[in-house]
Design a protein around this motif. Structure first.
Motif, short mmCIF file in Angstrom:
data_model
loop_
_atom_site.label_atom_id
_atom_site.label_comp_id
_atom_site.label_asym_id
_atom_site.label_seq_id
_atom_site.Cartn_x
_atom_site.Cartn_y
_atom_site.Cartn_z
N LYS A 23 0.86 -1.18 0.00
CA LYS A 23 0.00 0.00 0.00
C LYS A 23 0.90 1.24 0.00
CE LYS A 23 -3.58 -2.15 2.76
NZ LYS A 23 -4.30 -2.12 4.03
N PRO A 24 0.43 2.32 -0.57
CA PRO A 24 1.23 3.54 -0.51
C PRO A 24 1.41 4.00 0.93
CG PRO A 24 -0.62 3.79 -2.02
CD PRO A 24 -0.79 2.47 -1.34
N GLY A 25 2.62 4.31 1.29
CA GLY A 25 2.91 4.81 2.62
C GLY A 25 3.37 3.75 3.60
N THR A 26 3.49 2.48 3.18
CA THR A 26 3.91 1.45 4.13
C THR A 26 5.37 1.62 4.52
OG1 THR A 26 4.35 -0.07 2.30
CG2 THR A 26 2.22 -0.27 3.40
N LYS A 27 6.18 2.11 3.63
CA LYS A 27 7.59 2.34 3.99
C LYS A 27 7.70 3.50 4.98
CE LYS A 27 9.49 0.37 -0.15
NZ LYS A 27 10.34 0.50 -1.29
N LEU A 28 6.84 4.47 4.84
CA LEU A 28 6.83 5.60 5.75
C LEU A 28 6.41 5.14 7.15
CD1 LEU A 28 7.19 8.65 6.03
CD2 LEU A 28 4.77 8.88 5.49
#
Length: 69
Positions: free
Chosen positions: A11-16
């Motif tokens: 999902k977008p933002g999982t690394k953040l």
């Protein structure tokens, strides 16, 4: 040459979020170590207590974020 790339389902933002979890853990452990060392070495109870409060706050907020549905 065949390019075989793994399909990414992140999902977008999982690394953040991973960086935020790592930062909270590092903050908590460093503050805990600093608080214990301040109390044991210099008998600096006020500074050690402030660091231990910061450590508890960091771990508490992290646990709250991870346990939220």
């Amino acid at each position: 040459m065949i390019d075989t790339q793994k399909p990414t389902t992140d999902k977008p933002g999982t690394k953040l979020v991973g960086c935020a979890v790592l930062g909270a853990c590092l903050t908590g452990f460093i503050a805990m170590a600093g608080g214990v060392l301040a109390i044991l070495q210099n008998q600096e109870f006020l500074g050690g207590g402030v660091l231990l409060i910061g450590s508890a706050l960091s771990f508490g907020l992290l646990l709250n974020a991870l346990r939220r549905d």
